[in-house]
Design a protein around this motif. Sequence first.
Motif, PDB file in Angstrom:
ATOM      1  N   GLY A 340       7.578  -6.501  -2.909  1.00 21.21           N
ATOM      2  CA  GLY A 340       6.459  -6.846  -2.073  1.00 21.21           C
ATOM      3  C   GLY A 340       5.335  -7.330  -2.172  1.00 21.21           C
ATOM      4  N   PRO A 341       3.830  -7.572  -2.024  1.00 23.86           N
ATOM      5  CA  PRO A 341       2.817  -7.307  -1.888  1.00 23.86           C
ATOM      6  C   PRO A 341       1.966  -7.068  -0.797  1.00 23.86           C
ATOM      7  N   GLY A 342       2.729  -6.499   0.374  1.00 23.92           N
ATOM      8  CA  GLY A 342       2.333  -5.805   1.904  1.00 23.92           C
ATOM      9  C   GLY A 342       1.570  -4.762   2.180  1.00 23.92           C
ATOM     10  N   LYS A 343       2.351  -4.410   1.616  1.00 22.84           N
ATOM     11  CA  LYS A 343       2.287  -2.706   2.239  1.00 22.84           C
ATOM     12  C   LYS A 343       1.266  -2.144   1.127  1.00 22.84           C
ATOM     13  N   ILE A 344       0.993  -2.739  -0.617  1.00 20.87           N
ATOM     14  CA  ILE A 344       0.455  -2.314  -1.214  1.00 20.87           C
ATOM     15  C   ILE A 344      -1.199  -3.350  -0.962  1.00 20.87           C
ATOM     16  N   VAL A 345      -1.620  -4.021  -0.805  1.00 15.20           N
ATOM     17  CA  VAL A 345      -2.037  -4.877  -0.092  1.00 15.20           C
ATOM     18  C   VAL A 345      -2.896  -4.030   0.998  1.00 15.20           C
ATOM     19  N   LEU A 346      -1.820  -3.421   2.079  1.00 16.56           N
ATOM     20  CA  LEU A 346      -3.126  -2.873   2.296  1.00 16.56           C
ATOM     21  C   LEU A 346      -3.580  -1.774   2.935  1.00 16.56           C
ATOM     22  N   ALA A 347      -2.921  -0.800   1.621  1.00 16.89           N
ATOM     23  CA  ALA A 347      -2.760   0.982   1.443  1.00 16.89           C
ATOM     24  C   ALA A 347      -4.756   0.555   0.741  1.00 16.89           C
ATOM     25  N   GLY A 348      -4.696  -0.490  -0.620  1.00 18.86           N
ATOM     26  CA  GLY A 348      -5.812  -1.400  -1.263  1.00 18.86           C
ATOM     27  C   GLY A 348      -6.701  -1.455  -0.308  1.00 18.86           C
ATOM     28  N   LEU A 349      -6.692  -2.099   0.917  1.00 18.19           N
ATOM     29  CA  LEU A 349      -7.346  -2.665   2.313  1.00 18.19           C
ATOM     30  C   LEU A 349      -8.089  -1.011   2.960  1.00 18.19           C
ATOM     31  N   SER A 350      -7.623  -0.106   2.760  1.00 20.99           N
ATOM     32  CA  SER A 350      -7.814   0.745   3.879  1.00 20.99           C
ATOM     33  C   SER A 350      -8.392   1.726   2.403  1.00 20.99           C
ATOM     34  N   LEU A 351      -7.995   1.866   1.502  1.00 23.39           N
ATOM     35  CA  LEU A 351      -9.168   2.577   0.455  1.00 23.39           C
ATOM     36  C   LEU A 351     -10.468   2.282   0.659  1.00 23.39           C
ATOM     37  N   ILE A 352     -10.166   1.132   0.263  1.00 22.93           N
ATOM     38  CA  ILE A 352     -11.676   0.254   0.096  1.00 22.93           C
ATOM     39  C   ILE A 352     -12.383   0.702   1.268  1.00 22.93           C
ATOM     40  N   ALA A 353     -11.861   0.510   2.564  1.00 28.04           N
ATOM     41  CA  ALA A 353     -12.666   0.779   3.416  1.00 28.04           C
ATOM     42  C   ALA A 353     -13.699   2.194   4.096  1.00 28.04           C
ATOM     43  N   VAL A 354     -12.137   3.183   3.800  1.00 30.68           N
ATOM     44  CA  VAL A 354     -12.641   4.435   3.041  1.00 30.68           C
ATOM     45  C   VAL A 354     -13.959   4.586   2.403  1.00 30.68           C
TER      46      VAL A 354
END
Length: 512
Positions: A340-354
């Motif tokens: 599912g997309p939930g965990k992947i999107v959270l990880a992706g957003l966190s990387l972009i924020a960094v």
Amino acid sequence: MTTPTPPGPAAASDKIDGAVLKIASVVVLGAIMSILDVTVVSVALPTFMTEFDATYATVAWTMTAYTLALATVIPVTGWAADRFGTKRLYITALVLFVGASVLCSMAWNIESLIGFRVLQGLGGGMLMPLGMTIMTRAAGPHRVGRVMAVLGIPMMLGPIGGPILGGWLIEAVSWHWIFLINVPVGAIALTAAVVLLPKDDPSPSESFDFVGMLLLSPGLALFLFGVSSIPEVGTVASARVLISAGIGLVLVIGFIFHALRKQDHPLIDLHLFKNRNLTIAVVTSTMFVIAFMGAGLLFPSYFLQVRGETTLAAGLLLAPQGIGAMLTMPLAGNFVDKIGPGKIVLAGLSLIAVGMAVFTQVGSDTPYPLLLGSLFVMGLGMGGTMMPIMTAAMQTLTHETVARGSTLMNIVQQVAGSIGTATMSVVLTNQMMDRPLAGPATAAQHSPEIAAQLPPGAMEQGLSQAAEAFGFTFTVALVLLLLTLIPAYFLPRTRPAAPAEGADESAPMMMH
């Protein structure tokens, strides 16, 4: 029809087979042309100013007119795909886009170029939602993550490849070739579409929602015209902004009431919002596009204005972002279909924020390795963000609703992108105006005459002020990005139900 028992087909159905890859190649070619033409023109604006003796505010409409046309035609695409068939409409859109590209290359003044860009946008606006519909129907809902990863390649490469290609063509040949390059690519895409796309099975009985079209298409165009005018006029309080956006908003609200009352074939099916996953995906996508796509246009501007790079060099400096996205996007597509997309999107957003956090502290002499490393990290996050969000919306739709769903998602992204671009442009402009030396210093980067007129030390001080303005604007984008984590938390975190378990849904998708 499909049965769950034979192990061969079941196993094969989980892979992206050759037939789907052939269809994907057609769709990706069309998407590359459509998306590249949004970004390739951005580096040509100074050339247009010189060539047509026009102001920056005027030549900027070569970009704005294209996006307005996109927003106007997207609402009609879902109905037209059902009515005339996706293959027929896709070929029509390609012909219109390539023909308009040739006209753009022949423009004799800035007004004619803006007009031809509108025609180009009408063709380009249909390519992405049609491509999503064709791919989703071909692959079935259980493989949407992987096909979206394929379709996401041009979405990631467009913002990076556009400035590089545009800068190189302008320097090596002439501005005409940023449009003429579409002719050979379009010819290949057109031939491939005729040969490889599955035969149409249109639904001629469906009625067209003329009232919806008369409300939504002009409403979106007027609203985006008003929003896009904010950077030019410098204030939201301008009559041009308030009247255009106000009338547009009234028309859009009128459409919402009309669509909710209309049960049979509204132009955009707002009843799709009863689907929880789609609603959460739309909210997440809107917030993400406003935050990231708005800020994304500022990266090349920083390299051009603060660091004094050429257009080609500025485009090349963005390459780490594209490389990062290309590394993670195929992996994200695979994992979305499994967990599912939930965990992947959270990880992706966190990387972009960094990565974005580094740009909030940017200066006029920040080391390039640090900036390029941050862009690479943001690229890694991008590969796990945009397309998984789209997958969350698309994988729960049925064969009958997938065209309407892709149209809805594309409209949301187009509107959010325009709002994000206008918001970040206004924030940056106001920050630059608050720092009196920033404007002259950035202008002097590419003008020895202006540089010679500046007093000693003014150049260094002005560039430092300009970097502060960019840093503040990136901070606004970072805050919006962090807020996107809230709706992203509610995205599904399990694999979608396999259609082979007794449901017949994948069969019509595969046969279409």
